[in-house]
Scaffold this active site. Structure first.
Site, PDB file in Angstrom:
ATOM      1  N   CYS A  78       0.871  -1.176   0.000  1.00  0.00           N
ATOM      2  CA  CYS A  78       0.000   0.000   0.000  1.00  0.00           C
ATOM      3  C   CYS A  78       0.911   1.230   0.000  1.00  0.00           C
ATOM      4  O   CYS A  78       1.748   1.378   0.894  1.00  0.00           O
ATOM      5  CB  CYS A  78      -0.857  -0.040   1.261  1.00  0.00           C
ATOM      6  SG  CYS A  78      -1.839   1.442   1.537  1.00  0.00           S
ATOM      7  N   CYS A 192      -1.183   3.881  -6.559  1.00  0.00           N
ATOM      8  CA  CYS A 192      -2.002   3.224  -5.523  1.00  0.00           C
ATOM      9  C   CYS A 192      -2.213   1.802  -5.994  1.00  0.00           C
ATOM     10  O   CYS A 192      -2.504   1.571  -7.178  1.00  0.00           O
ATOM     11  CB  CYS A 192      -3.341   3.943  -5.371  1.00  0.00           C
ATOM     12  SG  CYS A 192      -4.571   3.035  -4.400  1.00  0.00           S
ATOM     13  N   HIS A 194      -4.507  -0.229  -5.659  1.00  0.00           N
ATOM     14  CA  HIS A 194      -5.842  -0.578  -6.152  1.00  0.00           C
ATOM     15  C   HIS A 194      -5.980  -0.342  -7.668  1.00  0.00           C
ATOM     16  O   HIS A 194      -6.780  -0.997  -8.329  1.00  0.00           O
ATOM     17  CB  HIS A 194      -6.915   0.276  -5.462  1.00  0.00           C
ATOM     18  CG  HIS A 194      -7.290  -0.169  -4.089  1.00  0.00           C
ATOM     19  ND1 HIS A 194      -6.455  -0.046  -3.009  1.00  0.00           N
ATOM     20  CD2 HIS A 194      -8.443  -0.733  -3.615  1.00  0.00           C
ATOM     21  CE1 HIS A 194      -7.075  -0.502  -1.922  1.00  0.00           C
ATOM     22  NE2 HIS A 194      -8.281  -0.932  -2.261  1.00  0.00           N
TER      23      HIS A 194
HETATM   24  N1  DGL Z   1      -4.017   0.639  -1.975  1.00  0.00           N
HETATM   25  C1  DGL Z   1      -3.599   1.759  -1.238  1.00  0.00           C
HETATM   26  C2  DGL Z   1      -2.432   2.523  -1.809  1.00  0.00           C
HETATM   27  O1  DGL Z   1      -1.634   1.929  -2.474  1.00  0.00           O
HETATM   28  C3  DGL Z   1      -4.537   2.510  -0.395  1.00  0.00           C
HETATM   29  C4  DGL Z   1      -5.768   3.061  -0.959  1.00  0.00           C
HETATM   30  C5  DGL Z   1      -6.579   3.602   0.180  1.00  0.00           C
HETATM   31  O2  DGL Z   1      -6.699   2.895   1.178  1.00  0.00           O
HETATM   32  O3  DGL Z   1      -7.065   4.737   0.084  1.00  0.00           O
HETATM   33  O4  DGL Z   1      -2.271   3.681  -1.568  1.00  0.00           O
END
Ligand code: DGL
Length: 279
Positions: A78, A192, A194
């Site tokens: 993350c 990110c 996601h």
């Molecule tokens: N997947 C995460 C990132 O790489 C976090 C996204 C989130 O929790 O807002 O920042």
């Protein structure tokens, strides 16, 4: 012979399902390794939370992965948690090999032809001192256009296709002209974990000429090197590294845990644990 401790799993965590994009790359690179993935969906997303909250959650999850699984290394899958908490985790667990992720500004600067790069990331990542330092180091090499994608990780978490589409369109518009002509942004950094899961939607709005860069594969390779240097890889992975051969079948075990709905995490893992199509 490798030491028995090499058989312990590698911990991986994220605020939700996003880190599965990193886990897919890790499993492709290290098919014999055991992994335990923790999704903090009960407390995520992290991107619009304050730093103290993200540090607290990251410490609690690390504690739990060490206590219940005896992890031999931890991948903070993350960007937001890496930016906020990895320094603190290193202080608290100096013996634990820790691997973080950060937006791939350097590879983007090497790849761009127009010198214009868009960076999609959470508000927390972009506001962090760690990101600012990275940005300042590379600001002379290219022009970086930053956009805080509020709500996008949350929409991906909920699988809300309409919201994903609307947010993707509006954030890409906010970046300015995209394309390969002079003055246009030709490279987009997925800052990110996601976002690789919505690459199709992003590509549809960005156009086919724009290059996307994410961090899954380099992070997996870095994890391999770090563990190899400590003789902490399982034997078969060491062998496959020597032969530089990839083994297709995943022979390592995978445990999925989380603070949110576990059936949703299992469904996401089934859907996404084949590596995303090459960028
Ligand atoms: N997947 C995460 C990132 O790489 C976090 C996204 C989130 O929790 O807002 O920042």
């Amino acid at each position: 012979m490798h030491s028995p401790s090499a058989d312990r799993p590698i911990g991986v965590f994220d605020s939700g399902v996003g880190g599965l994009s990193v886990l897919a790359a890790l499993r492709a690179e290290l098919p014999q390794e055991h992994f335990v993935y923790f999704s903090d969906a009960g407390h995520g997303p992290y991107g619009e939370r304050n730093e103290a909250f993200v540090i607290e959650r990251s410490r609690a999850i690390t504690h739990r992965l060490i206590d219940t699984h005896g992890i031999k290394a931890l991948v903070v899958a993350c960007n937001t948690a890496t930016a906020a908490a990895i320094a603190r985790l290193r202080e608290d667990w100096p013996q634990l090999p820790l691997i973080g992720v950060e937006p791939a500004l350097k590879p983007a600067a090497a790849a761009t032809h127009t010198g214009q790069i868009g960076v999609l990331a959470t508000r927390g990542t972009l506001a962090s001192a760690k990101f600012q330092a990275l940005y300042e180091r590379l600001a002379k090499r290219a022009t970086f256009h930053l956009v805080a994608c509020d709500g996008l990780a949350d929409a991906i978490e909920r699988g809300d296709a309409m919201q994903i589409d609307a947010l993707a369109a509006s954030y890409l518009r906010a970046l300015g002209p995209l394309g390969t002509d002079q003055g246009q942004i030709d490279t987009l950094v997925l800052g990110c974990t996601h976002y690789p899961f919505v690459i199709g939607t992003l590509r549809r709005h960005a156009g086919l000429n724009v290059r996307f860069i994410d961090t899954g594969a380099p992070v997996a390779l870095h994890t391999r090197h770090l563990l190899a240097a400590r003789a902490a890889l399982r034997a078969e992975d060491r062998k496959s590294a020597e032969q530089s051969a990839k083994i297709d079948a995943h022979q390592g075990l995978l445990a999925l845990e989380g603070s949110g709905a576990l059936d949703e995490l299992h469904a996401a893992a089934l859907r996404w644990l084949t590596p995303p199509a090459p960028l």
